[in-house]
Design a protein around this motif. Structure first.
Motif, PDB file in Angstrom:
ATOM      1  N   ALA A  10       0.840  -1.239  -0.166  1.00 32.92           N
ATOM      2  CA  ALA A  10       0.018  -0.073  -0.355  1.00 32.92           C
ATOM      3  C   ALA A  10       1.235   1.004   0.178  1.00 32.92           C
ATOM      4  O   ALA A  10       0.884   2.076  -0.426  1.00 32.92           O
ATOM      5  N   LEU A  11       1.675   1.198   0.678  1.00 34.13           N
ATOM      6  CA  LEU A  11       2.455   2.705   0.487  1.00 34.13           C
ATOM      7  C   LEU A  11       3.883   2.198  -0.679  1.00 34.13           C
ATOM      8  O   LEU A  11       3.550   3.444  -1.281  1.00 34.13           O
ATOM      9  N   ARG A  12       3.700   1.230  -0.804  1.00 39.39           N
ATOM     10  CA  ARG A  12       3.987   1.523  -2.078  1.00 39.39           C
ATOM     11  C   ARG A  12       3.742   2.193  -3.528  1.00 39.39           C
ATOM     12  O   ARG A  12       4.089   2.958  -4.427  1.00 39.39           O
ATOM     13  N   ARG A  13       2.432   1.432  -2.934  1.00 45.50           N
ATOM     14  CA  ARG A  13       1.038   1.968  -4.182  1.00 45.50           C
ATOM     15  C   ARG A  13       0.888   3.517  -4.344  1.00 45.50           C
ATOM     16  O   ARG A  13       0.870   4.258  -5.376  1.00 45.50           O
ATOM     17  N   ARG A  14       0.875   4.111  -2.993  1.00 46.75           N
ATOM     18  CA  ARG A  14       0.320   5.625  -2.516  1.00 46.75           C
ATOM     19  C   ARG A  14       1.643   6.441  -3.239  1.00 46.75           C
ATOM     20  O   ARG A  14       1.584   7.291  -3.809  1.00 46.75           O
ATOM     21  N   LEU A  15       2.910   5.489  -2.832  1.00 50.65           N
ATOM     22  CA  LEU A  15       3.834   6.556  -3.399  1.00 50.65           C
ATOM     23  C   LEU A  15       4.042   6.313  -4.640  1.00 50.65           C
ATOM     24  O   LEU A  15       4.902   8.084  -5.349  1.00 50.65           O
ATOM     25  N   LEU A  16       3.826   5.657  -5.413  1.00 55.26           N
ATOM     26  CA  LEU A  16       3.596   5.823  -7.548  1.00 55.26           C
ATOM     27  C   LEU A  16       2.262   7.035  -7.258  1.00 55.26           C
ATOM     28  O   LEU A  16       2.971   7.171  -8.475  1.00 55.26           O
ATOM     29  N   SER A  17       1.759   6.619  -6.732  1.00 56.36           N
ATOM     30  CA  SER A  17       0.624   7.808  -7.532  1.00 56.36           C
ATOM     31  C   SER A  17       1.214   9.641  -7.188  1.00 56.36           C
ATOM     32  O   SER A  17       0.944   9.932  -7.964  1.00 56.36           O
ATOM     33  N   VAL A  18       1.755   9.769  -5.786  1.00 57.25           N
ATOM     34  CA  VAL A  18       2.753  11.109  -5.898  1.00 57.25           C
ATOM     35  C   VAL A  18       3.271  11.049  -6.639  1.00 57.25           C
ATOM     36  O   VAL A  18       3.606  12.432  -7.403  1.00 57.25           O
ATOM     37  N   VAL A  19       4.230  10.264  -7.444  1.00 53.64           N
ATOM     38  CA  VAL A  19       5.203   9.951  -8.619  1.00 53.64           C
ATOM     39  C   VAL A  19       4.124  10.159 -10.020  1.00 53.64           C
ATOM     40  O   VAL A  19       4.735  11.358 -11.008  1.00 53.64           O
ATOM     41  N   ALA A  20       3.414   9.677  -9.535  1.00 50.62           N
ATOM     42  CA  ALA A  20       2.101  10.199 -11.313  1.00 50.62           C
ATOM     43  C   ALA A  20       1.793  11.331 -11.018  1.00 50.62           C
ATOM     44  O   ALA A  20       1.850  11.966 -11.896  1.00 50.62           O
ATOM     45  N   ALA A  21       1.460  11.780 -10.227  1.00 49.62           N
ATOM     46  CA  ALA A  21       1.135  12.978  -9.629  1.00 49.62           C
ATOM     47  C   ALA A  21       1.207  14.246 -10.045  1.00 49.62           C
ATOM     48  O   ALA A  21       1.450  15.394 -10.442  1.00 49.62           O
ATOM     49  N   GLY A  22       2.761  13.957  -9.249  1.00 57.86           N
ATOM     50  CA  GLY A  22       4.233  14.864  -9.588  1.00 57.86           C
ATOM     51  C   GLY A  22       4.196  15.347 -10.518  1.00 57.86           C
ATOM     52  O   GLY A  22       5.019  16.623 -11.132  1.00 57.86           O
ATOM     53  N   ARG A  23       4.081  14.561 -11.075  1.00 57.43           N
ATOM     54  CA  ARG A  23       4.821  14.260 -13.051  1.00 57.43           C
ATOM     55  C   ARG A  23       3.762  15.622 -14.000  1.00 57.43           C
ATOM     56  O   ARG A  23       3.926  16.317 -15.075  1.00 57.43           O
ATOM     57  N   LEU A  24       2.778  15.885 -13.262  1.00 57.60           N
ATOM     58  CA  LEU A  24       1.623  16.931 -13.900  1.00 57.60           C
ATOM     59  C   LEU A  24       0.978  18.406 -13.614  1.00 57.60           C
ATOM     60  O   LEU A  24       0.523  19.468 -14.012  1.00 57.60           O
ATOM     61  N   ASP A  25       1.865  19.033 -12.406  1.00 57.44           N
ATOM     62  CA  ASP A  25       1.194  19.211 -10.917  1.00 57.44           C
ATOM     63  C   ASP A  25       1.430  20.587 -11.910  1.00 57.44           C
ATOM     64  O   ASP A  25       0.857  21.641 -11.504  1.00 57.44           O
ATOM     65  N   ALA A  26       2.483  20.910 -12.751  1.00 49.53           N
ATOM     66  CA  ALA A  26       3.276  22.278 -12.833  1.00 49.53           C
ATOM     67  C   ALA A  26       2.669  22.474 -13.966  1.00 49.53           C
ATOM     68  O   ALA A  26       1.663  23.497 -14.483  1.00 49.53           O
ATOM     69  N   ILE A  27       1.132  21.931 -14.233  1.00 48.95           N
ATOM     70  CA  ILE A  27       0.741  22.765 -15.799  1.00 48.95           C
ATOM     71  C   ILE A  27      -0.238  23.079 -15.453  1.00 48.95           C
ATOM     72  O   ILE A  27      -1.478  23.743 -15.546  1.00 48.95           O
ATOM     73  N   VAL A  28      -1.161  22.773 -14.078  1.00 47.89           N
ATOM     74  CA  VAL A  28      -2.084  23.167 -12.811  1.00 47.89           C
ATOM     75  C   VAL A  28      -1.734  24.811 -12.661  1.00 47.89           C
ATOM     76  O   VAL A  28      -2.206  25.651 -13.159  1.00 47.89           O
ATOM     77  N   SER A  29      -0.369  24.716 -12.926  1.00 50.90           N
ATOM     78  CA  SER A  29       0.492  26.372 -11.893  1.00 50.90           C
ATOM     79  C   SER A  29       0.288  27.398 -13.150  1.00 50.90           C
ATOM     80  O   SER A  29       0.130  28.397 -13.273  1.00 50.90           O
ATOM     81  N   LEU A  30       0.307  26.316 -14.287  1.00 50.70           N
ATOM     82  CA  LEU A  30       0.747  27.502 -15.184  1.00 50.70           C
ATOM     83  C   LEU A  30      -0.730  28.022 -15.944  1.00 50.70           C
ATOM     84  O   LEU A  30      -0.614  28.954 -16.211  1.00 50.70           O
ATOM     85  N   HIS A  31      -1.529  26.991 -16.274  1.00 49.06           N
ATOM     86  CA  HIS A  31      -2.879  27.133 -16.452  1.00 49.06           C
ATOM     87  C   HIS A  31      -4.024  28.604 -15.678  1.00 49.06           C
ATOM     88  O   HIS A  31      -3.869  29.344 -16.233  1.00 49.06           O
ATOM     89  N   THR A  32      -4.005  28.036 -14.139  1.00 47.35           N
ATOM     90  CA  THR A  32      -4.246  29.399 -13.416  1.00 47.35           C
ATOM     91  C   THR A  32      -3.702  30.629 -13.789  1.00 47.35           C
ATOM     92  O   THR A  32      -4.028  31.387 -13.515  1.00 47.35           O
ATOM     93  N   GLU A  33      -1.934  30.414 -13.592  1.00 51.37           N
ATOM     94  CA  GLU A  33      -1.036  31.910 -14.271  1.00 51.37           C
ATOM     95  C   GLU A  33      -2.196  32.551 -15.977  1.00 51.37           C
ATOM     96  O   GLU A  33      -2.047  33.666 -15.635  1.00 51.37           O
ATOM     97  N   MET A  34      -1.770  31.688 -16.320  1.00 48.22           N
ATOM     98  CA  MET A  34      -2.612  32.326 -17.766  1.00 48.22           C
ATOM     99  C   MET A  34      -3.864  32.868 -17.412  1.00 48.22           C
ATOM    100  O   MET A  34      -4.426  33.636 -18.737  1.00 48.22           O
TER     101      MET A  34
END
Length: 194
Positions: A10-34
């Motif tokens: 479960a810990l490893r599954r959670r860590l993979l989820s964080v890695v995956a979401a962390g690969r994308l969070d920068a586009i949220v910031s850029l979109h809201t800035e725009m």
């Protein structure tokens, strides 16, 4: 810290989820800035950051993620209704963040599917809109699949407890991959503005 094989999985599954979401969070910031206010992205980015802090043994931050849920849902609704060409990619990124929030509820296996599926949906949006894939990848989908597979392999080979160095390397890798999405979204935004 988890001791049994189920808890470690479960810990490893959670860590993979964080890695995956962390690969994308920068586009949220850029979109809201725009669209007007970069600070609007803060709750979504904080969800990812709170997970990283927890893995760094700074304690339970599920209350931060749960408190961010209404704002993340609001951001998603605003992106979806924006009519902007990249809105589906942003909503997919926000769906991955919502999946992280939902990891705190139940066994988290369905949330892992939501996070991973959402990241692939965002990658497909980049492909379908003709954005050049990062160097070394034939498509955004393959970039995402290869990156997540590498992270999954690394996580599976880590000892228990997971070392701070391993966590740092995963976080740096996710951040580096996030910058590929960020740079490409900037190009996409420029194309739309011209």
């Amino acid at each position: 810290m988890p001791e049994g094989p189920d808890e470690v999985c479960a810990l490893r599954r959670r860590l993979l989820s964080v890695v995956a979401a962390g690969r994308l969070d920068a586009i949220v910031s850029l979109h809201t800035e725009m669209v007007g206010d970069a600070e609007d992205a803060y709750p979504a980015v904080q969800v990812v950051e709170s997970c990283w802090r927890e893995f760094g043994t700074l304690g339970d931050e599920s209350h931060i993620r749960q408190a961010a849920r209404p704002k993340v849902d609001e951001l998603r609704a605003a992106a979806e209704s924006s009519g902007l060409p990249w809105a589906r990619a942003v909503t997919a990124a926000l769906d991955s963040v919502r999946g992280l929030i939902d990891l705190d509820v139940g066994d988290g296996s369905g949330s892992l599917v939501q996070v991973i599926g959402s990241t692939y949906a965002a990658a497909l949006e980049f492909d379908q809109n003709g954005l050049a894939a990062p160097k070394g990848a034939t498509s955004w989908f393959s970039f995402e699949a290869t990156g997540q597979a590498a992270a999954a392999d690394r996580i599976a080979s880590m000892g228990h407890p997971i070392s701070k160095e391993d966590l740092f390397q995963l976080r740096i890798g996710a951040g580096s991959d996030a910058m590929n999405y960020h740079r490409s979204l900037k190009v996409w935004m420029r194309q739309v503005q011209t």
